[in-house]
Scaffold this active site. Sequence first.
Site, mmCIF file in Angstrom:
data_model
loop_
_atom_site.group_PDB
_atom_site.id
_atom_site.type_symbol
_atom_site.label_atom_id
_atom_site.label_comp_id
_atom_site.label_asym_id
_atom_site.label_seq_id
_atom_site.Cartn_x
_atom_site.Cartn_y
_atom_site.Cartn_z
ATOM 1 N N ASP A 93 0.929 -1.334 -0.014
ATOM 2 C CA ASP A 93 -0.113 0.070 0.052
ATOM 3 C C ASP A 93 0.790 1.262 0.131
ATOM 4 O OD1 ASP A 93 0.779 0.283 2.535
ATOM 5 O OD2 ASP A 93 -0.873 -0.194 3.435
ATOM 6 N N SER A 94 0.478 2.558 -0.167
ATOM 7 C CA SER A 94 1.142 3.712 -0.269
ATOM 8 C C SER A 94 1.550 4.095 1.005
ATOM 9 C CB SER A 94 0.338 4.720 -1.190
ATOM 10 O OG SER A 94 -0.818 4.995 -0.522
ATOM 11 N N GLY A 95 0.719 3.960 2.049
ATOM 12 C CA GLY A 95 1.146 4.408 3.339
ATOM 13 C C GLY A 95 0.047 5.690 3.513
ATOM 14 N N GLY A 96 -0.627 5.842 2.823
ATOM 15 C CA GLY A 96 -1.684 6.914 2.958
ATOM 16 C C GLY A 96 -2.621 6.980 3.860
ATOM 17 N N ASP A 147 -2.623 8.251 -1.643
ATOM 18 C CA ASP A 147 -4.079 8.941 -1.761
ATOM 19 C C ASP A 147 -4.306 9.431 -0.412
ATOM 20 O OD1 ASP A 147 -4.010 6.287 -0.588
ATOM 21 O OD2 ASP A 147 -6.186 6.172 -1.031
ATOM 22 N N GLN A 190 -11.283 7.454 -4.771
ATOM 23 C CA GLN A 190 -11.803 7.949 -3.535
ATOM 24 C C GLN A 190 -13.264 8.577 -3.801
ATOM 25 O OE1 GLN A 190 -10.862 7.284 -0.566
ATOM 26 N NE2 GLN A 190 -8.859 6.520 -0.824
ATOM 27 N N ASP A 267 -7.980 -7.179 0.682
ATOM 28 C CA ASP A 267 -6.643 -7.547 1.855
ATOM 29 C C ASP A 267 -7.362 -6.764 3.313
ATOM 30 O OD1 ASP A 267 -5.330 -4.751 3.283
ATOM 31 O OD2 ASP A 267 -6.484 -4.319 1.277
ATOM 32 N N CYS A 305 -13.723 -28.893 9.274
ATOM 33 C CA CYS A 305 -12.623 -28.338 8.703
ATOM 34 C C CYS A 305 -11.165 -29.116 8.766
ATOM 35 C CB CYS A 305 -12.315 -27.120 9.577
ATOM 36 S SG CYS A 305 -10.849 -26.064 9.113
ATOM 37 N N CYS A 310 -7.732 -27.749 13.220
ATOM 38 C CA CYS A 310 -8.808 -28.361 13.543
ATOM 39 C C CYS A 310 -8.792 -29.939 13.732
ATOM 40 C CB CYS A 310 -10.080 -28.189 12.691
ATOM 41 S SG CYS A 310 -10.699 -26.583 12.682
ATOM 42 N N HIS A 336 -5.944 -21.111 11.559
ATOM 43 C CA HIS A 336 -7.287 -21.632 10.956
ATOM 44 C C HIS A 336 -7.864 -20.569 10.317
ATOM 45 C CE1 HIS A 336 -11.429 -22.858 11.363
ATOM 46 N NE2 HIS A 336 -11.620 -21.775 11.901
#
EC number: 2.4.2.29
Length: 370
Positions: A93-96, A147, A190, A267, A305, A310, A336
Amino acid sequence: MAISYQLEQTSSESRARLGKLKTPRGEIQTPVFMPVGTQATVKTMTPEELKNLDAEIILGNTYHLHLRPGNDIVREADGLHKFMNWDRPILTDSGGFQVFSLGKLRQISEQGVEFRSHIDGSKLFMTPEKSIEIQEDLGSDIMMVFDECPPYPAEYDYVKESMDRTIRWSKRCLQHQKHPEKQALFGIVQGGMYPELRKESALKTTELDFPGYAVGGLSVGEPKEMMLEVLNTTIPYLPEEKPRYLMGVGTPDYIIEAVRMGIDMFDCVYPTRVARNGTAMTRFGNLTVRNAVFQRDFQPIEEDCDCYVCQNYSRAYLRHLIKANEILGFRLLTWHNLFFLIKLIKELRQAIADDNFLAWRDSFYKNYQN
């Protein structure tokens, strides 16, 4: 071109789609969930374990890695992949978002943002150019433009000014990028909760012809219905032939609805963060393992699962570890939760491939409570 996207199939009953994102470090099947490795680690997990969970791509954080250990050190280590021993794709990511959420006493100007480090209070200045330079030092496969992420709620005039500034900053990021053939740069839409600003941002951002587009500034405290409505009005303005990324979303219901609308990438720290709070994700909803009701519960988190946790450990044992503040407890719940979410995405992809996505979605919701 550093990446290419191939749209493979679209659902006949929704905008859900299957695709392939080709990068220099491998091919990613979409839709995809990207575990977050904020400080060059997905908390408590080794890169080898992430591969065993079939994580195809992870996310690194520009703001945090710039402050610690420093992007110069990562560059000397020959980039983030070598530094953390991960040979699959990385998106940074840009850090924004962190500058606006963690940075203290920030001051925004056309040039950039002055803020104080959340670690030691030192004064720092982040610009679009600086963000790109840091991400180039990190050597990620996909970079994001710098951004401005407006808070919720925010007045129309403020969001409009912020959105316009993000467009100008996006142009500066593009101009400063040195190696588009090695690292892709995604644009970010945005516009807060205002549909007309979202449309304007999407149209102006897509004019810049990025190889992929993110929808930012959602999941920042607004009601779920509002978030989904804004997302639904934004996506039609994004090109079909490019990947679409919804930033910061990682709960099953949000992912399913966003995929239905045509989102490809996600994410979120959610699965790892709730694990450290003693919560397991299941297809019936969240299970708060630290609760006393599980003290003598010797069944696994989920009966059907087939994850390592599990197959080997009970709710009672996991509760004991969490209550005792043992690292293994947080580690096993993280394992998990990531397994659960990555498997959910695989099932979702299969449902799109079989063209019965909506039936699969309805079946999932019959059991799921959140």
